[in-house]
Design a protein around this motif. Structure first.
Motif, PDB file in Angstrom:
ATOM      1  N   GLN B 415       0.811  -1.215   0.000  1.00  0.00           N
ATOM      2  CA  GLN B 415       0.000   0.000   0.000  1.00  0.00           C
ATOM      3  C   GLN B 415       0.853   1.276   0.000  1.00  0.00           C
ATOM      4  OE1 GLN B 415      -2.541   1.246   3.458  1.00  0.00           O
ATOM      5  NE2 GLN B 415      -4.179   0.789   2.006  1.00  0.00           N
ATOM      6  N   GLY B 416       1.827   1.318   0.863  1.00  0.00           N
ATOM      7  CA  GLY B 416       2.647   2.523   0.999  1.00  0.00           C
ATOM      8  C   GLY B 416       3.372   2.861  -0.294  1.00  0.00           C
ATOM      9  N   VAL B 417       4.052   1.898  -0.864  1.00  0.00           N
ATOM     10  CA  VAL B 417       4.846   2.172  -2.057  1.00  0.00           C
ATOM     11  C   VAL B 417       3.947   2.464  -3.262  1.00  0.00           C
ATOM     12  CG1 VAL B 417       5.140  -0.230  -2.832  1.00  0.00           C
ATOM     13  CG2 VAL B 417       6.912   1.461  -3.315  1.00  0.00           C
ATOM     14  N   THR B 418       2.796   1.808  -3.312  1.00  0.00           N
ATOM     15  CA  THR B 418       1.860   2.074  -4.414  1.00  0.00           C
ATOM     16  C   THR B 418       1.356   3.506  -4.354  1.00  0.00           C
ATOM     17  OG1 THR B 418       1.212  -0.236  -4.410  1.00  0.00           O
ATOM     18  CG2 THR B 418      -0.272   1.291  -5.519  1.00  0.00           C
ATOM     19  N   ASN B 419       0.963   3.934  -3.160  1.00  0.00           N
ATOM     20  CA  ASN B 419       0.488   5.319  -3.022  1.00  0.00           C
ATOM     21  C   ASN B 419       1.582   6.319  -3.376  1.00  0.00           C
ATOM     22  OD1 ASN B 419      -2.101   4.639  -2.285  1.00  0.00           O
ATOM     23  ND2 ASN B 419      -1.555   4.422  -0.123  1.00  0.00           N
ATOM     24  N   LYS B 420       2.809   6.006  -2.995  1.00  0.00           N
ATOM     25  CA  LYS B 420       3.928   6.915  -3.310  1.00  0.00           C
ATOM     26  C   LYS B 420       4.125   7.021  -4.841  1.00  0.00           C
ATOM     27  CE  LYS B 420       6.243   8.418   0.480  1.00  0.00           C
ATOM     28  NZ  LYS B 420       5.750   7.723   1.598  1.00  0.00           N
ATOM     29  N   ILE B 421       4.051   5.882  -5.531  1.00  0.00           N
ATOM     30  CA  ILE B 421       4.227   5.903  -6.989  1.00  0.00           C
ATOM     31  C   ILE B 421       3.105   6.703  -7.649  1.00  0.00           C
ATOM     32  CG2 ILE B 421       4.187   4.463  -9.079  1.00  0.00           C
ATOM     33  CD1 ILE B 421       5.619   2.282  -7.420  1.00  0.00           C
ATOM     34  N   MET B 422       1.873   6.455  -7.202  1.00  0.00           N
ATOM     35  CA  MET B 422       0.738   7.178  -7.795  1.00  0.00           C
ATOM     36  C   MET B 422       0.860   8.674  -7.531  1.00  0.00           C
ATOM     37  SD  MET B 422      -2.496   4.752  -6.982  1.00  0.00           S
ATOM     38  CE  MET B 422      -2.940   3.382  -8.037  1.00  0.00           C
ATOM     39  N   GLN B 423       1.252   9.024  -6.311  1.00  0.00           N
ATOM     40  CA  GLN B 423       1.382  10.451  -5.963  1.00  0.00           C
ATOM     41  C   GLN B 423       2.476  11.103  -6.804  1.00  0.00           C
ATOM     42  OE1 GLN B 423      -0.764  12.046  -3.829  1.00  0.00           O
ATOM     43  NE2 GLN B 423       0.201  13.827  -4.779  1.00  0.00           N
ATOM     44  N   HIS B 424       3.558  10.367  -7.013  1.00  0.00           N
ATOM     45  CA  HIS B 424       4.665  10.887  -7.835  1.00  0.00           C
ATOM     46  C   HIS B 424       4.173  11.186  -9.249  1.00  0.00           C
ATOM     47  CE1 HIS B 424       8.820  11.153  -9.419  1.00  0.00           C
ATOM     48  NE2 HIS B 424       8.368  10.462 -10.441  1.00  0.00           N
ATOM     49  N   ILE B 425       3.434  10.253  -9.807  1.00  0.00           N
ATOM     50  CA  ILE B 425       2.931  10.433 -11.172  1.00  0.00           C
ATOM     51  C   ILE B 425       1.989  11.634 -11.241  1.00  0.00           C
ATOM     52  CG2 ILE B 425       1.471   9.382 -12.959  1.00  0.00           C
ATOM     53  CD1 ILE B 425       2.729   6.662 -12.120  1.00  0.00           C
ATOM     54  N   VAL B 426       1.119  11.750 -10.238  1.00  0.00           N
ATOM     55  CA  VAL B 426       0.181  12.889 -10.203  1.00  0.00           C
ATOM     56  C   VAL B 426       0.954  14.202 -10.078  1.00  0.00           C
ATOM     57  CG1 VAL B 426      -1.567  14.010  -8.754  1.00  0.00           C
ATOM     58  CG2 VAL B 426      -1.794  11.581  -9.329  1.00  0.00           C
ATOM     59  N   ASP B 427       1.924  14.249  -9.187  1.00  0.00           N
ATOM     60  CA  ASP B 427       2.707  15.485  -8.990  1.00  0.00           C
ATOM     61  C   ASP B 427       3.448  15.873 -10.261  1.00  0.00           C
ATOM     62  OD1 ASP B 427       1.867  15.562  -6.399  1.00  0.00           O
ATOM     63  OD2 ASP B 427       3.733  14.763  -5.541  1.00  0.00           O
ATOM     64  N   ARG B 428       3.985  14.874 -10.920  1.00  0.00           N
ATOM     65  CA  ARG B 428       4.795  15.156 -12.119  1.00  0.00           C
ATOM     66  C   ARG B 428       3.919  15.450 -13.348  1.00  0.00           C
ATOM     67  NH1 ARG B 428       9.158  17.067 -12.279  1.00  0.00           N
ATOM     68  NH2 ARG B 428       9.547  16.130 -14.313  1.00  0.00           N
ATOM     69  N   SER B 429       2.609  15.222 -13.233  1.00  0.00           N
ATOM     70  CA  SER B 429       1.717  15.462 -14.372  1.00  0.00           C
ATOM     71  C   SER B 429       1.077  16.841 -14.345  1.00  0.00           C
ATOM     72  CB  SER B 429       0.608  14.392 -14.410  1.00  0.00           C
ATOM     73  OG  SER B 429       1.176  13.117 -14.555  1.00  0.00           O
ATOM     74  N   VAL B 430       1.392  17.606 -13.329  1.00  0.00           N
ATOM     75  CA  VAL B 430       0.783  18.939 -13.192  1.00  0.00           C
ATOM     76  C   VAL B 430       1.173  19.817 -14.379  1.00  0.00           C
ATOM     77  CG1 VAL B 430       0.892  21.076 -11.843  1.00  0.00           C
ATOM     78  CG2 VAL B 430       0.585  18.875 -10.694  1.00  0.00           C
ATOM     79  N   LEU B 431       0.187  20.509 -14.930  1.00  0.00           N
ATOM     80  CA  LEU B 431       0.355  21.475 -16.030  1.00  0.00           C
ATOM     81  C   LEU B 431       0.865  20.857 -17.319  1.00  0.00           C
ATOM     82  CD1 LEU B 431       1.841  24.537 -14.063  1.00  0.00           C
ATOM     83  CD2 LEU B 431      -0.538  24.086 -14.667  1.00  0.00           C
ATOM     84  N   ARG B 432       0.677  19.574 -17.497  1.00  0.00           N
ATOM     85  CA  ARG B 432       1.082  18.954 -18.765  1.00  0.00           C
ATOM     86  C   ARG B 432      -0.078  18.922 -19.757  1.00  0.00           C
ATOM     87  NH1 ARG B 432       5.617  14.269 -18.184  1.00  0.00           N
ATOM     88  NH2 ARG B 432       6.850  15.228 -16.556  1.00  0.00           N
ATOM     89  N   ASN B 433      -1.287  19.073 -19.249  1.00  0.00           N
ATOM     90  CA  ASN B 433      -2.453  19.005 -20.121  1.00  0.00           C
ATOM     91  C   ASN B 433      -3.363  20.189 -19.799  1.00  0.00           C
ATOM     92  OD1 ASN B 433      -5.029  18.390 -21.193  1.00  0.00           O
ATOM     93  ND2 ASN B 433      -4.498  16.223 -21.288  1.00  0.00           N
ATOM     94  N   ASN B 434      -3.663  21.012 -20.806  1.00  0.00           N
ATOM     95  CA  ASN B 434      -4.455  22.212 -20.560  1.00  0.00           C
ATOM     96  C   ASN B 434      -5.846  21.889 -20.024  1.00  0.00           C
ATOM     97  OD1 ASN B 434      -2.429  23.874 -21.390  1.00  0.00           O
ATOM     98  ND2 ASN B 434      -3.126  23.941 -23.527  1.00  0.00           N
ATOM     99  N   ALA B 435      -6.427  20.793 -20.502  1.00  0.00           N
ATOM    100  CA  ALA B 435      -7.789  20.457 -20.080  1.00  0.00           C
ATOM    101  C   ALA B 435      -7.821  20.038 -18.609  1.00  0.00           C
ATOM    102  CB  ALA B 435      -8.341  19.350 -20.960  1.00  0.00           C
ATOM    103  N   THR B 436      -6.813  19.327 -18.165  1.00  0.00           N
ATOM    104  CA  THR B 436      -6.738  18.901 -16.760  1.00  0.00           C
ATOM    105  C   THR B 436      -5.361  19.265 -16.208  1.00  0.00           C
ATOM    106  OG1 THR B 436      -6.161  16.707 -17.593  1.00  0.00           O
ATOM    107  CG2 THR B 436      -8.408  17.001 -16.785  1.00  0.00           C
ATOM    108  N   PRO B 437      -5.174  20.552 -15.875  1.00  0.00           N
ATOM    109  CA  PRO B 437      -3.839  20.983 -15.435  1.00  0.00           C
ATOM    110  C   PRO B 437      -3.391  20.324 -14.125  1.00  0.00           C
ATOM    111  CG  PRO B 437      -5.439  22.760 -15.202  1.00  0.00           C
ATOM    112  CD  PRO B 437      -6.124  21.661 -15.946  1.00  0.00           C
ATOM    113  N   TYR B 438      -4.346  19.967 -13.272  1.00  0.00           N
ATOM    114  CA  TYR B 438      -4.007  19.314 -11.999  1.00  0.00           C
ATOM    115  C   TYR B 438      -4.739  17.971 -11.935  1.00  0.00           C
ATOM    116  CZ  TYR B 438      -2.097  23.851 -10.878  1.00  0.00           C
ATOM    117  OH  TYR B 438      -1.351  25.005 -10.918  1.00  0.00           O
TER     118      TYR B 438
END
Lengths: 123, 587
Positions: B415-438
């Protein structure tokens, strides 16, 4: 009364399988760590550093938990081999008499517990 | 050994002082040794009458010259055909270019032979293996010695410059019709979109007007590069005065390089020569629209600090053919600002790395499930035993082992490592897509078209809701392997994959061949961009890129089961060796 040979074979195979799959669990987590290290994001990036730390911790945990012999695995292997030794002089005698070949994975754990198995009794 | 000043020779015309004078200037330009200048006794004609005359006057004497130089301990990898050396020979209606034929000097003539070094998708510098297929050969010739040596002077200026800085003029559009013309046009447009921006040069491009109108570059000024096609004659007025070094120019047409010595003819190579271009190329006769020089491999090579000679060799689809390439084989070009490569070499693209990470996470979870199953099997067998002593001696310990590897443990360990990976991907995806910036994790999956295994979802917090569409279907599997250079020659590969539940493949449960059925097969056409495999197979220039097979629903396998896979390539004649591996179904 000694364990049924088919039951011994089945149980030892299952324990061997559980043990070898443990290596695959740890290796897969190690691959996640290596993939993150190899990507284009600079190692100085804070997001990357945080995740690298978390993955390194998880990888160490998986090695301890799934590659090293756990107390629970040690106990069941010990119980199985001692069950044989109540009635036989050695595990090899039992295997030879019943015509059982154990897997290499199970033989490896057994050896770590002090019950060496002769190669002629290993698949 | 790659191309360098130590393994190049310049060929001059024996008994021709002007030709030898040019060779001396080339020797001086690179400070070469005297043995790197070699004479051949040949006619001064620009195009010889036939292959026999060419072999007698050019090819065989150059072979002897190479033997002489190599006898002295020097390898020869590059050849410059100097002033007044014949530029080609007639072969029916075609003219075979000297540079194309001499590069295949160690092979018998094979008209329009496919160039196996053309447009390799994984870049590799010219090496010994490549040299066995083709040497590097270029040419410098002109109507007068002054024109030829002026070209060396321009190359000398470029050598001293930090980088080329003028405008890149590009003209992707012509009035040519048909599939091969469209393919060439698309190749230029693709280069314009992908690689040209990384050169960090000012650019000027023609625009599409009408399929029957040849869009043209009206005039060039402060130009360093030109890549255009069709309108096959130019004008001296096309070139304005320029303060920048003119590096390379090419107009793809059918006869531009038939002569470089007849200046009133206004063919493009002559105009490029007279307007101070350091290097240029052209066709001596119609090479076909599929036979032109291609821009992407040419500039990819220069970007990677390859020489002009390598760039020419890697960008010609055919050899023993009609393209003539002019310039110094050792010339190198630097581009302004920091090099931004077309792809990042061995570094993984970040988003692609996430796919691998999520798949490996799912793989780890699948193996854990397999471990749980093995523990449960042991417990069930002990419980089912009719032997009381077996149950008494083993049950407690086996249940304890199972409890250490059960579903609850799986969640807590991942659980811990999975949440960390998902959070990393979400953080790194900020402002990459105009329709869904966050984006949240589910939005990231939707935006990127990526999918995740349900096994991963199962071990994380409920915070990261994932819609069903973003899960891999249960039992889905895909395979990606690197395409190998099995044929060690120009080839078109098909692929065969087998899946077995036994390590020795004694029981094949699935077999897929792209030759018979293209469903599910694709290959990496550009970095992380896959295209369907066509009936003709995958050209060998994609060696080093990936072949992918994606299973259809009827071929899905059992979750958390281990299978044995093997794949082999085949070309027109040969089935090559299998490569095998084991994997677990983690979807």
């Amino acid at each position: 009364m000694t364990i049924n040979p088919n039951e011994y074979k089945f149980i030892s195979d299952s324990l061997g399988e559980a043990s070898s799959v443990g290596v695959d669990i740890a290796n897969s987590v190690g691959s996640i760590l290596n993939t993150l290290k190899a990507n284009e994001l600079d190692e100085s990036n804070t997001d990357k550093q945080i995740l690298l730390g978390a993955l390194a911790g998880s990888y160490s945990f998986m090695i301890r938990k799934h590659i090293r012999v756990s107390p629970q695995l040690r106990d069941i292997v010990l119980a199985l081999q001692e069950h044989i030794l109540h009635r036989y002089n050695s595990v090899d005698d039992f295997l030879l008499e019943k015509g059982i070949l154990v897997t290499q994975a199970f033989a490896d754990i057994s050896r770590q517990m002090g019950y060496e198995i002769d190669p002629t009794n290993i698949e | 050994m790659t191309l360098s000043a130590t393994n190049v020779i310049v060929i001059y015309r024996d008994g021709d002082s002007a030709s030898e004078s040019f060779a001396d200037e080339y020797i001086a330009l690179h400070n070469l040794d005297p043995d790197q200048k070699q004479p051949i006794a040949c006619s001064s004609a620009e195009v010889l009458t036939n292959e026999s005359a060419f072999n007698t006057q050019v090819l065989n004497p150059i072979k002897s010259a190479i033997a002489t130089v190599e006898g002295g301990g020097r390898s020869v990898r590059g050849i410059l055909l100097g002033y007044k050396i014949p530029g080609g020979y007639y072969d029916g209606d075609d003219i075979i270019s000297s540079t194309s034929r001499v590069s295949r000097i160690d092979h018998s003539f094979n008209k329009k032979v496919g160039n196996r070094l053309f447009d390799r998708q994984v870049y590799k510098s010219y090496d010994e293996i490549d040299a066995a297929f083709a040497l590097i050969c270029t040419r410098i010739d002109a109507e007068t010695l002054d024109d030829a040596t002026n070209m060396l002077d321009n190359i000398s200026v470029l050598k001293r410059q930090l980088f080329a800085s003028g405008t890149f003029y590009i003209d992707p559009y012509s009035d040519r019709q048909g599939p091969s013309a469209s393919e060439y046009e698309n190749a230029i447009i693709d280069f314009q979109g992908r690689l040209l921006p990384t050169l960090n040069l000012e650019t000027f491009s023609t625009t599409f007007l009408d399929p029957y109108i040849d869009a043209i570059i009206p005039r060039v000024t402060e130009d360093s590069f030109i890549w255009s096609w069709f309108t096959d004659r130019g004008s001296p007025n096309f070139f304005s005065d320029s303060n920048v070094t003119r590096v390379f120019a090419y107009n793809a047409d059918y006869d531009g390089a038939e002569t470089i010595r007849d200046s009133p003819d206004r063919r493009w190579p002559q105009l490029f020569l007279q307007n101070d271009y350091c290097s240029f190329a052209g066709s001596m006769s119609n090479p076909g629209n599929d036979g032109f020089l291609f821009p992407a491999p040419f500039f990819r090579t220069l970007l990677r600090s390859g020489t002009l000679g390598e760039a020419y060799l890697f960008s010609q689809p055919y050899l023993d053919w009609s393209i003539s390439v002019f310039g110094d084989p050792l010339m190198k070009v630097s581009f302004p600002a920091e090099l931004v490569e077309e792809n990042s070499g061995t570094l993984l693209r970040e988003q692609y790395s996430w796919k691998i990470m999520l798949n490996n996470l799912a793989r780890a979870v699948a193996y854990f499930i397999r471990k749980t199953d093995a523990c449960e099997d042991a417990v069930d067998r002990i419980v089912a035993s009719t032997n009381v002593s077996t149950e008494v001696d083993l049950l407690y310990q086996s249940v304890s082992y199972l409890n250490d590897n059960n579903d609850s443990q799986r969640r807590s360990q991942f659980q811990g490592v999975t949440n960390k990976i998902m959070q990393h991907i979400v953080d790194r995806s900020v402002l990459r897509n105009n329709a869904t910036p966050y984006p949240n994790f589910n939005e990231f999956l939707t935006d990127s078209g990526q999918k995740v295994s349900e096994l991963v979802y199962d071990v994380q917090n409920d915070d990261n809701k994932v819609s069903l569409n973003n899960f891999y279907p249960e039992g889905y599997w895909e395979v990606e392997r690197i395409i190998q250079d099995d044929a060690d020659a120009l080839a078109f590969y098909h692929f065969e994959i087998q899946v077995s539940d036994t390590p020795d493949f004694s029981n094949i449960i699935l077999e897929k061949e792209s030759f018979d059925d293209l469903t599910g097969w694709s290959f990496e056409e550009n970095e992380n961009v896959f295209a369907n495999v066509s009936a003709g197979g995958v050209p060998s220039r994609f060696v080093g890129k990936r072949i992918r097979f994606q299973a259809s629903e009827e071929d899905y396998l059992s979750r958390a089961e281990v299978y044995y896979f093997r794949i082999r390539q085949r070309d027109q004649l040969t089935f090559f060796e299998y490569r095998s591996w084991t994997d677990i179904i983690f979807t």
